[in-house]
Design a protein around this motif. Sequence first.
Motif, short mmCIF file in Angstrom:
data_model
loop_
_atom_site.label_atom_id
_atom_site.label_comp_id
_atom_site.label_asym_id
_atom_site.label_seq_id
_atom_site.Cartn_x
_atom_site.Cartn_y
_atom_site.Cartn_z
N ARG A 1 52.51 24.70 20.64
CA ARG A 1 53.73 25.02 20.34
C ARG A 1 53.23 27.31 20.06
O ARG A 1 52.54 26.73 18.65
CB ARG A 1 54.12 24.64 19.28
N ILE A 2 54.01 27.61 20.26
CA ILE A 2 53.96 29.58 19.88
C ILE A 2 54.79 29.81 18.57
O ILE A 2 56.17 29.69 18.59
CB ILE A 2 53.95 30.04 21.11
N ASP A 3 54.08 29.78 17.46
CA ASP A 3 55.11 30.40 16.72
C ASP A 3 55.38 31.77 16.47
O ASP A 3 54.61 32.63 15.76
CB ASP A 3 54.58 29.87 15.12
N LEU A 4 56.11 32.40 17.50
CA LEU A 4 56.51 33.90 17.44
C LEU A 4 56.74 34.65 15.96
O LEU A 4 56.32 35.76 15.89
CB LEU A 4 57.53 33.97 18.05
N ASP A 5 57.48 33.91 14.94
CA ASP A 5 57.68 34.56 14.08
C ASP A 5 56.78 34.64 13.52
O ASP A 5 56.36 36.24 12.55
CB ASP A 5 58.80 33.90 12.93
N ARG A 6 55.93 34.09 13.36
CA ARG A 6 54.16 34.17 12.52
C ARG A 6 53.57 34.80 13.00
O ARG A 6 52.94 35.81 13.03
CB ARG A 6 53.33 32.61 12.28
N ILE A 7 53.53 35.03 14.25
CA ILE A 7 52.63 35.86 15.01
C ILE A 7 53.38 37.40 14.84
O ILE A 7 52.10 38.68 14.75
CB ILE A 7 52.74 35.74 16.40
N ASP A 8 54.44 37.79 14.67
CA ASP A 8 54.69 39.57 14.39
C ASP A 8 54.47 39.16 12.86
O ASP A 8 54.14 40.54 12.70
CB ASP A 8 56.61 39.03 14.86
N ILE B 1 50.86 42.26 9.26
CA ILE B 1 50.37 42.92 8.56
C ILE B 1 48.85 42.76 8.90
O ILE B 1 48.18 43.67 7.87
CB ILE B 1 49.46 40.82 7.94
N TRP B 2 48.25 43.01 9.99
CA TRP B 2 47.25 43.52 10.70
C TRP B 2 47.11 44.99 10.93
O TRP B 2 46.55 45.45 10.10
CB TRP B 2 46.09 42.65 11.58
N ALA B 3 48.14 45.28 11.61
CA ALA B 3 48.22 46.72 11.97
C ALA B 3 48.43 48.11 10.91
O ALA B 3 48.24 48.48 10.68
CB ALA B 3 49.47 46.87 12.81
N ASP B 4 49.80 46.94 9.46
CA ASP B 4 49.20 47.86 8.55
C ASP B 4 47.98 48.24 7.96
O ASP B 4 48.13 49.08 7.26
CB ASP B 4 50.84 47.32 7.34
N TRP B 5 47.44 46.85 7.56
CA TRP B 5 45.64 46.46 7.23
C TRP B 5 44.80 48.14 7.83
O TRP B 5 44.50 48.83 6.72
CB TRP B 5 45.42 45.63 7.55
N LEU B 6 44.97 47.71 8.75
CA LEU B 6 44.22 48.58 9.23
C LEU B 6 44.39 50.30 9.66
O LEU B 6 43.54 50.94 9.45
CB LEU B 6 44.06 48.74 11.03
N THR C 1 48.13 47.80 19.54
CA THR C 1 48.02 46.19 20.47
C THR C 1 48.67 45.83 19.09
O THR C 1 49.48 44.44 20.13
CB THR C 1 46.66 46.59 20.96
N LEU C 2 47.89 45.73 18.26
CA LEU C 2 49.03 44.74 17.55
C LEU C 2 50.50 44.17 17.12
O LEU C 2 50.94 43.37 16.97
CB LEU C 2 48.17 44.66 16.01
N ARG C 3 50.55 46.41 17.05
CA ARG C 3 52.31 45.57 16.83
C ARG C 3 52.39 45.87 18.31
O ARG C 3 53.89 44.66 18.57
CB ARG C 3 52.78 47.44 17.36
N GLY C 4 52.70 45.37 19.70
CA GLY C 4 52.58 44.24 20.59
C GLY C 4 52.22 43.12 21.14
O GLY C 4 52.74 42.39 21.68
N ARG D 1 53.71 40.27 19.05
CA ARG D 1 54.76 39.20 19.49
C ARG D 1 55.21 39.61 21.83
O ARG D 1 55.47 38.09 21.64
CB ARG D 1 56.07 39.96 18.51
N ARG D 2 55.39 40.36 21.97
CA ARG D 2 55.54 40.78 22.74
C ARG D 2 54.73 40.22 23.87
O ARG D 2 55.90 39.61 24.99
CB ARG D 2 55.62 42.32 23.61
N GLU D 3 54.15 40.71 23.57
CA GLU D 3 52.65 39.61 24.21
C GLU D 3 52.18 38.52 24.27
O GLU D 3 52.68 37.60 25.54
CB GLU D 3 51.46 40.26 24.03
N ALA D 4 53.01 38.19 23.08
CA ALA D 4 52.75 36.47 23.19
C ALA D 4 53.87 35.80 23.55
O ALA D 4 53.57 34.39 24.04
CB ALA D 4 53.05 36.01 21.38
N GLU D 5 54.74 36.44 23.37
CA GLU D 5 56.03 35.49 24.13
C GLU D 5 55.73 35.23 25.96
O GLU D 5 56.77 34.74 26.22
CB GLU D 5 57.45 36.74 24.33
N ARG D 6 55.18 35.93 26.68
CA ARG D 6 54.64 35.67 27.40
C ARG D 6 53.99 34.69 27.82
O ARG D 6 53.12 34.02 29.30
CB ARG D 6 54.17 37.19 28.37
N LEU D 7 52.98 33.88 26.18
CA LEU D 7 52.14 33.10 26.83
C LEU D 7 52.57 31.44 27.32
O LEU D 7 52.17 30.47 27.36
CB LEU D 7 51.56 33.20 25.48
#
Length: 415
Positions: free
Chosen positions: A14-21, A26-31, A61-64, A66-72
């Motif tokens: 099961r995909i947790d979209l909130d966790r992915i978001d 976090i990763w995008a801000d860190w980069l 790519t990281l900012r996108g 959640r949008r990508e995961a919604e299609r998983l």
Amino acid sequence: MPSASSGSRTIDTRIDLDRIDSLCAIWADWLADRSEDLLGLLTSMALWDSAVAELDSAITTLRGGRREAERLAGRGGGRVCTFLPSNNVLYSYVLFGLMPGLWSDEVLIRPSARTREVVLPLHELLKEMPHNPVALLDVSQRQFVALCREAQMVVFTGRYENLMTIREQIPADIPVLGFGSGPNPVVAGPLSNVAEVVRATVASRLFNGGQDCLCPDLLIAHSSLYPQIRDELAAVFAAVPRASREQPGLVAPPLFYTDAFDAAAEFVTAHREKIVSGGGIDAPSNWLEPTVLEFPRLAETHPPELFSPVLCLTAYEEPSEVRAWLESETEFERGMYVSVYGEPGLPDPVLGTSVNCGPATSFDAEDGNRPFGGYGVRASARWQDGGVVARPLLLSREAGRLPSPDVTPAAATVR
């Protein structure tokens, strides 16, 4: 990510979209916060402008995510093993490491021997990133292949011949995604704006000194514009200054990859009578002058991936000639992208097996959250259960055992 059952090849997690978001933010801000350190590492092998573009693409790519995961469609889990490519190492780390880490149980990546000295310190830096799911294994190919035999998915980026060798060592039911390359030709039709075509072609051919799989190796110009395009290309190429990788702007640096320099220098030397501009070679420093080579017949022109600041140029009279070239055996196998400017006779979204970018470059078409590549088996293909389907690939879309078959148009299936 927790799996639905034990073992390294579980699916339907099961995909947790909130966790992915949250993780992607976090990763995008860190980069972004560590951009100075990252650019310092990247410019040890990449040009300044391409390093900045690579960092921007990784963050976008990281900012996108959640949008990508919604299609998983809720499919995930298991182990993903990736043979990391030798260029765009940060962006590739995001595409083939962090992104599948959002929906898989385990992500293992192996660096390319060509860029090991850059990837290892890059990973040491990225290990400081919160919740980084990537394990980098600096092991032999045989050791890594053994781990691939228990994977849910294997990602191979590199030479097609090496892919064939690796694929034979992995159980047939495990999908192997092969990311290769293609010539990414530019077509300049009779209605083209010459200045626009030259600007876009030069910028894309000389991106990172030509050391990128999206760089075009060939410009096919309509005969009515051919002399003008040839002369303007020659003038612009001749004006590109020799400079170090750290200098911003359009420059010609020494090539990072010695094998790419050797192959390109050999190609230029073998076709020296076809040089329109450039042709200078400085072997001690791996420097190759930006070079335009003129070939008389399109049907006989199939340049290799040059991975250097070398552009081949040829002419055509009718769009049927270009279509026939793209449908030839050689180009059908390696079809990736084609840019078409001012040629109403080539409107199809897929020409041969090449995705038609229209009046835009392959760099403009590339999007880290969408399938990458074309329909040529050497460009991008999924190998599984003794068969192969060539199509643009996105790891999240290929996750699971039975991805939707609707992504391959009937006209572009592998011959």
